[in-house]
Design an enzyme around this catalytic site. Structure first.
Site, PDB file in Angstrom:
ATOM      1  N   TRP A  21       0.847  -1.203   0.000  1.00  0.00           N
ATOM      2  CA  TRP A  21       0.000   0.000   0.000  1.00  0.00           C
ATOM      3  C   TRP A  21       0.880   1.249   0.000  1.00  0.00           C
ATOM      4  CZ3 TRP A  21      -3.613   1.453   4.716  1.00  0.00           C
ATOM      5  CH2 TRP A  21      -4.273   2.655   4.444  1.00  0.00           C
ATOM      6  N   ASP A  52       1.421  -8.429  -1.203  1.00  0.00           N
ATOM      7  CA  ASP A  52       0.021  -8.032  -1.258  1.00  0.00           C
ATOM      8  C   ASP A  52      -0.099  -6.632  -1.856  1.00  0.00           C
ATOM      9  OD1 ASP A  52      -2.881  -8.504  -0.166  1.00  0.00           O
ATOM     10  OD2 ASP A  52      -2.346  -6.469   0.440  1.00  0.00           O
ATOM     11  N   TYR A  57      -4.309   1.113  -4.811  1.00  0.00           N
ATOM     12  CA  TYR A  57      -3.082   1.681  -4.240  1.00  0.00           C
ATOM     13  C   TYR A  57      -2.312   2.418  -5.334  1.00  0.00           C
ATOM     14  CZ  TYR A  57      -3.930  -1.789  -0.525  1.00  0.00           C
ATOM     15  OH  TYR A  57      -4.491  -2.558   0.468  1.00  0.00           O
ATOM     16  N   GLN A 190      -8.774 -10.929   4.764  1.00  0.00           N
ATOM     17  CA  GLN A 190      -7.753  -9.945   5.145  1.00  0.00           C
ATOM     18  C   GLN A 190      -8.440  -8.831   5.934  1.00  0.00           C
ATOM     19  OE1 GLN A 190      -4.816  -6.701   3.051  1.00  0.00           O
ATOM     20  NE2 GLN A 190      -5.010  -8.666   2.017  1.00  0.00           N
ATOM     21  N   LEU A 221       1.360  -2.825  12.659  1.00  0.00           N
ATOM     22  CA  LEU A 221       2.123  -1.776  13.358  1.00  0.00           C
ATOM     23  C   LEU A 221       1.294  -0.501  13.513  1.00  0.00           C
ATOM     24  CD1 LEU A 221       5.614  -2.316  11.683  1.00  0.00           C
ATOM     25  CD2 LEU A 221       4.896  -3.029  13.969  1.00  0.00           C
ATOM     26  N   GLY A 294       4.295  -3.216   5.548  1.00  0.00           N
ATOM     27  CA  GLY A 294       4.753  -2.396   4.432  1.00  0.00           C
ATOM     28  C   GLY A 294       6.168  -1.883   4.637  1.00  0.00           C
ATOM     29  N   ALA A 295       6.814  -1.538   3.542  1.00  0.00           N
ATOM     30  CA  ALA A 295       8.142  -0.923   3.571  1.00  0.00           C
ATOM     31  C   ALA A 295       8.285  -0.058   2.339  1.00  0.00           C
ATOM     32  CB  ALA A 295       9.235  -1.986   3.600  1.00  0.00           C
ATOM     33  N   ARG A 296       8.956   1.086   2.499  1.00  0.00           N
ATOM     34  CA  ARG A 296       9.127   1.988   1.368  1.00  0.00           C
ATOM     35  C   ARG A 296      10.563   2.024   0.871  1.00  0.00           C
ATOM     36  NH1 ARG A 296       5.346   7.201   2.415  1.00  0.00           N
ATOM     37  NH2 ARG A 296       5.955   7.542   0.257  1.00  0.00           N
TER      38      ARG A 296
END
Length: 330
Positions: A21, A52, A57, A190, A221, A294-296
């Protein structure tokens, strides 16, 4: 990494799954595509084989980023989880909310899961992802204007065509899951879950356990609140969904940080971050199959993936839960 099969399907996923996302930028204040691609590949190197995503998004951008990232990975070793049923390019169905795209332009988002719409959405997703099948195809939000049987019949057709391996839902209640199960064998639901948002434990998790369905939890988180890095009164820019979110009031942040500080010695004794400890606790909860994180950028992705290496004894899980019982956020 740990892996688990989703329901009675033949789709096995990594228990820590890459949530894309934020990678799509939408509602997170923009994105840097190269960082996002690198984050997915860094996760894969540490055993995070499941990704995912969803068309909404970044209005297609997240799926394109995922497609770019998996281009060099063995397709049969990667599980692509995407969704359908949130349209920004059509006005059919149940009006969801107003938003802005990554260019700051106004968009109206509708929840719509009619048969023809699903078929078109699937083709668009396959094109953006650069693949010929989707491992888990999930209805993003229930659509009150379309019968669940019509929606699930369409997904079943896609499974028969070989374009989808397993059917999932997202944000479904127990009655909605039960209705869907009359038409199709669901693999998973989900839903949101975190230390400070545990409503699914009342009914959704017990039903899923009874029916043998997987539970994929998003926002474990709590949009960063449970990392210990958010400060009371911290400013979030325009376009960031945390801006104005009641969970991020100075009082709530202070309460959560006080709780996290009690866990700090345990985290330090395991050479783990608070976020890693939170992810591990989440996966230790009954009925939880997967934590979507998530991670950017690659650094964040590596930290998330390494949460699986944190070992928590039963008494440590209990200790965390007891400390958590005293946290009341408004």
């Amino acid at each position: 990494m740990e892996y688990q099969k989703l329901g009675a399907s033949d789709v096995t996923v990594s228990r820590i799954t890459f949530g894309s996302w934020a990678a799509g930028g939408w509602m997170w204040g923009g994105t840097e595509q190269n960082d996002a691609v690198g984050a997915i590949r860094a996760s894969y190197e540490l055993g995070v084989t499941s990704i995912d995503t969803a068309p909404i998004y970044g209005q297609g951008l997240s799926e394109q980023i995922v497609g770019e990232a998996i281009k060099t990975l063995p397709r049969d070793k990667v599980q692509v989880l995407t969704k359908f049923g949130m349209r920004w390019d059509d006005t059919k169905g149940d009006f969801g909310f107003k938003s802005k795209n990554n260019d700051g332009q106004d968009i109206d988002v509708y929840k719509y899961a009619g048969r023809d719409s699903i078929m078109r959405e699937c083709e668009d997703s396959l094109r953006r992802l650069g693949t010929d099948y989707i491992d888990l195809y999930q209805q993003h939000w229930p659509d009150v204007t379309t019968g669940i049987d019509e929606t699930m019949e369409a997904v079943q057709r896609l499974i028969e065509q070989g374009k989808v391996r397993a059917a999932g839902v997202s944000n479904y209640s127990v009655p909605q899951m039960a209705e869907a199960e009359k038409t199709i064998h669901l693999a998973s639901n989900q839903v949101p879950f975190s230390m400070v948002k545990r409503g699914i434990e009342q009914d959704v998790v017990p039903f899923a356990q009874q029916q043998g369905l997987g539970i994929l939890v998003y926002s474990p988180l709590q949009l960063g609140l449970l990392t210990g890095k958010i400060k009371p009164g911290q400013h979030f820019g325009d376009g960031d969904l945390r801006n104005g979110n009641p969970l991020f009031t100075a009082d709530n942040v202070q309460k959560v940080n006080a709780f996290l500080n009690k866990l700090r010695p345990m985290a330090e004794s395991k050479s783990a971050t608070l976020a890693q400890l939170v992810i591990r606790w989440t996966l230790a909860q009954p009925g939880i199959t997967v934590a979507l994180v998530g991670a950017r950028n690659p650094e964040q992705a590596v930290q998330n993936a390494k949460a699986i290496d944190v070992q928590l004894a039963a008494e440590e899980v209990d200790y965390i839960s007891k400390q958590l019982a005293g946290v009341q956020v408004a």
